[in-house]
Design an enzyme around this catalytic site. Structure first.
Site, PDB file in Angstrom:
ATOM      1  N   LYS A 279      22.499 -12.561  -9.792  1.00  0.00           N
ATOM      2  CA  LYS A 279      23.184 -13.221  -8.675  1.00  0.00           C
ATOM      3  C   LYS A 279      22.167 -13.640  -7.608  1.00  0.00           C
ATOM      4  O   LYS A 279      21.118 -13.001  -7.487  1.00  0.00           O
ATOM      5  CB  LYS A 279      24.167 -12.232  -8.032  1.00  0.00           C
ATOM      6  CG  LYS A 279      25.429 -11.991  -8.823  1.00  0.00           C
ATOM      7  CD  LYS A 279      26.358 -11.066  -8.051  1.00  0.00           C
ATOM      8  CE  LYS A 279      27.646 -10.837  -8.823  1.00  0.00           C
ATOM      9  NZ  LYS A 279      28.467 -12.057  -8.945  1.00  0.00           N
ATOM     10  N   ARG A 353      35.441  -9.082 -17.205  1.00  0.00           N
ATOM     11  CA  ARG A 353      36.385  -9.357 -18.300  1.00  0.00           C
ATOM     12  C   ARG A 353      35.943  -8.670 -19.590  1.00  0.00           C
ATOM     13  O   ARG A 353      36.767  -8.379 -20.448  1.00  0.00           O
ATOM     14  CB  ARG A 353      36.543 -10.868 -18.475  1.00  0.00           C
ATOM     15  CG  ARG A 353      35.279 -11.590 -18.812  1.00  0.00           C
ATOM     16  CD  ARG A 353      35.336 -13.077 -18.504  1.00  0.00           C
ATOM     17  NE  ARG A 353      35.098 -13.353 -17.077  1.00  0.00           N
ATOM     18  CZ  ARG A 353      35.128 -14.569 -16.534  1.00  0.00           C
ATOM     19  NH1 ARG A 353      35.397 -15.632 -17.286  1.00  0.00           N
ATOM     20  NH2 ARG A 353      34.910 -14.741 -15.249  1.00  0.00           N
TER      21      ARG A 353
HETATM   22  N1  BES Z   1      32.304  -9.306  -9.377  1.00  0.00           N
HETATM   23  C1  BES Z   1      32.202 -10.700  -9.532  1.00  0.00           C
HETATM   24  C2  BES Z   1      33.306 -11.479  -8.810  1.00  0.00           C
HETATM   25  C3  BES Z   1      33.328 -11.404  -7.313  1.00  0.00           C
HETATM   26  C4  BES Z   1      32.750 -12.420  -6.579  1.00  0.00           C
HETATM   27  C5  BES Z   1      33.981 -10.384  -6.653  1.00  0.00           C
HETATM   28  C6  BES Z   1      32.800 -12.367  -5.206  1.00  0.00           C
HETATM   29  C7  BES Z   1      34.019 -10.339  -5.267  1.00  0.00           C
HETATM   30  C8  BES Z   1      33.443 -11.337  -4.537  1.00  0.00           C
HETATM   31  C9  BES Z   1      32.271 -11.072 -11.006  1.00  0.00           C
HETATM   32  O1  BES Z   1      31.742 -10.152 -11.888  1.00  0.00           O
HETATM   33  C10 BES Z   1      31.499 -12.330 -11.183  1.00  0.00           C
HETATM   34  O2  BES Z   1      30.314 -12.308 -11.004  1.00  0.00           O
HETATM   35  N2  BES Z   1      32.174 -13.416 -11.559  1.00  0.00           N
HETATM   36  C11 BES Z   1      31.552 -14.664 -11.750  1.00  0.00           C
HETATM   37  C12 BES Z   1      32.063 -15.256 -13.033  1.00  0.00           C
HETATM   38  C13 BES Z   1      31.385 -16.531 -13.430  1.00  0.00           C
HETATM   39  C14 BES Z   1      29.926 -16.282 -13.670  1.00  0.00           C
HETATM   40  C15 BES Z   1      32.066 -17.092 -14.653  1.00  0.00           C
HETATM   41  C16 BES Z   1      31.912 -15.552 -10.558  1.00  0.00           C
HETATM   42  O3  BES Z   1      33.050 -15.502 -10.117  1.00  0.00           O
HETATM   43  O4  BES Z   1      31.032 -16.238 -10.062  1.00  0.00           O
HETATM   44 MN    MN Z   2      29.668 -10.429 -12.175  1.00  0.00          MN
END
Ligand code: BES
Ligand code: MN
Ligand code: ZN
Length: 499
Positions: A279, A353
């Site tokens: 990230k 997921r």
């Molecule tokens: N934990 C994150 C989602 C999240 C984002 C929670 C912001 C709380 C605040 C999740 O694991 C994630 O990283 N999702 C990605 C999925 C994408 C890469 C398909 C996202 O939402 O960017």
């Molecule tokens: Mn994630």
């Protein structure tokens, strides 16, 4: 903090402050507020006549009694129009009042059963709501702050009720206390940094709650997950030094049979770095809270047990870190989930997921009558709904409606999102049964579509709490940090299902 329900006359009570209500357009001032007003020589009436007190919801006016009453201060709390009062407004207003008085260094306060009998609010709901407002609104996370001498703290709240109401207000306070303790436990777990929490500490917490409240707890280790074929969960866990745990909790509230009435599944990522698909640094710290779903189902089942809800409820929490270690899973890898389906990894950051896939398979095989999962699953859900409500996704409208209704009652709103078949196309893979990301468009929905592949024929609702689990605003009973959403909704749902 102690909350007691006593009888007597609030204008005779000595306390740091007493709280009396004022409704909008409700003159002359009467009842308890009227008695206090008379003791103060008509000060409240005068402020109302001058337009300084309007009675708007959450409006706070502080008066010093200067010896005219045994209590040092009187806080006049606006509750809006009597015909529009809800328990949610009451919870927020009382929380604001408690925090305001804590800032003034008040240590003990007294209040009448605010809103009881107004617009359908029963004495029991009133007691529950006041306890929640105080306990949730006054919550602070200070585990890692060096204690200061002048720490402001409200030590006691006395609810002064009439003899007819007292027992009912008291049982409401008891219920509100149990719910708030669970919500604050979730907040505490979410707020704890990831150098103090990991899958092992989450499992320890589950074992502790199990012992305390009579819930059977099983913790599956990595070797057992391997035997069960939980390749998706294990894939995510590969990159971390922390061993993963699959936490299972069973509460039997019915003795007649063993069927699970409600299975709750919660995402337990104790830190989400994104893995190899790392990230960006901005706000990565918030990913310590990526186990909020897991914490909420764990503390909700504790509250359900403490309230002796007549329902069989189980909680399932796949817990792991998502880290980019040398053994981490990679984009392009293909994982085989517990139900045999294969998943092409497009991004290791779509890990929630994956761990839920195996937890949902495990839970589905126990054939629960209903299944609800809770997860901080997608940034896309935050884009769609902001921090105002949870996204709800379902393949069973009857269960969805029950969840939505439970959520509305507790003031933790859920908004249903679509699950049209067409969205499934986005997660089709050329090399596996599906892929773990459907791209940016409709990202919250395509995530839910992937989860649906692991729910069999069990009635299921998915709650994406990415937008509501953390906040940087203080409003009403919500304070900065973890919110504890949707613990109260889950408990309310269990109570609805048992009725
Ligand atoms: N934990 C994150 C989602 C999240 C984002 C929670 C912001 C709380 C605040 C999740 O694991 C994630 O990283 N999702 C990605 C999925 C994408 C890469 C398909 C996202 O939402 O960017
Ligand atoms: Mn994630
Ligand atoms: Zn995540």
């Amino acid at each position: 903090m102690e909350i007691q329900v006593i009888s007597g006359d609030i204008s005779n009570l000595s306390a740091g402050a007493i709280i009396v209500p004022c409704f909008e357009h409700n003159t002359p001032i009467n009842n308890e507020t009227g008695a206090v007003d008379r003791a103060l020589g008509g000060a409240i009436t005068q402020l109302v006549n001058e337009g300084e007190i309007k009675g708007k919801c959450s409006e706070i006016t502080l008066l010093h009694s200067l010896g005219k009453l045994p209590a040092a201060r009187v806080l006049v709390l606006g509750l809006g129009k009597a015909t529009e009062l809800t328990s949610n407004k009451l919870r927020n207003a009382f929380a604001d009042a408690c925090r305001y008085l804590r800032n003034k260094n008040v240590q003990d306060l007294a209040v009448i059963p605010l809103g009881s009998g107004v617009n359908g609010i029963s004495p029991e709901t009133c007691g529950q709501t006041l306890a929640e407002g105080a306990m949730l609104g006054l919550y602070t996370f200070r585990n890692h702050i060096t204690p200061k001498e002048d720490n402001k703290e409200i030590k006691r709240i006395s609810i002064v009720a009439g003899n007819a109401e007292r027992a009912m207000v008291g049982s409401g306070v008891n219920k509100g206390t149990i719910l708030s303790e669970s919500v604050n436990m979730t907040r505490e777990m979410v707020n704890e940094p990831s150098n103090y929490k990991n899958p092992t500490t989450m499992a320890q917490k589950a074992v502790e709650l199990g012992k305390q409240f009579g819930i059977a707890v099983e913790v599956f280790e990595k070797e057992q997950m391997e035997k069960m074929g939980m390749g998706a969960l294990l894939g995510v866990a590969q990159g971390s030094r922390q061993p993963p745990k699959f936490i299972v909790m069973h509460y039997k509230g019915r003795t007649d049979d063993k069927t699970i009435d409600l299975a709750m599944v919660g995402k337990g990522i104790t830190f989400d770095s994104g893995g190899i698909s790392l990230k960006p640094p901005e706000k990565m710290d918030e990913m310590k809270g990526d186990m909020a779903g897991g914490a909420s189902v764990m503390t909700a089942i504790a509250a359900i047990a403490r309230l002796s809800v007549k329902l069989n409820v189980s909680a399932f929490i796949p817990a792991t870190e998502n880290m980019p270690g040398g053994n981490a899973f990679r984009p392009g890898d293909i994982l085989t989930a517990m139900n045999g389906k294969t998943i092409e990894i497009l991004t290791t950051d779509a890990e929630g997921r994956l761990i839920l896939a195996d937890a949902l398979t495990y839970a589905s095989r126990m054939e629960p009558k209903a299944m609800v999962d809770v997860a901080t699953l997608t940034g896309a859900c935050v884009v769609a709904l902001g921090d105002v409500c949870t996204g709800g996704f379902s393949t069973n409208q009857a269960l969805m409606d029950k969840v939505t209704a439970s959520a509305a009652e507790t003031g933790e709103p859920v908004w249903q999102m679509p699950m049209f078949d067409e969205y499934h196309d986005q997660i089709k893979s050329n090399v596996a049964d599906m892929k773990n990301s459907g791209g940016r468009n409709g990202g919250a929905i395509t995530a839910a579509k992937m989860l649906a592949e692991f729910t069999g024929s069990i009635p299921w609702v998915h709650l994406d709490i990415a937008g509501v689990s953390l906040t940087d605003k203080e409003r009403g009973y919500i304070v900065k940090g973890g919110t504890g959403n949707p613990v109260r909704t889950l408990v309310n749902l269990a109570m609805k299902l048992s009725a």
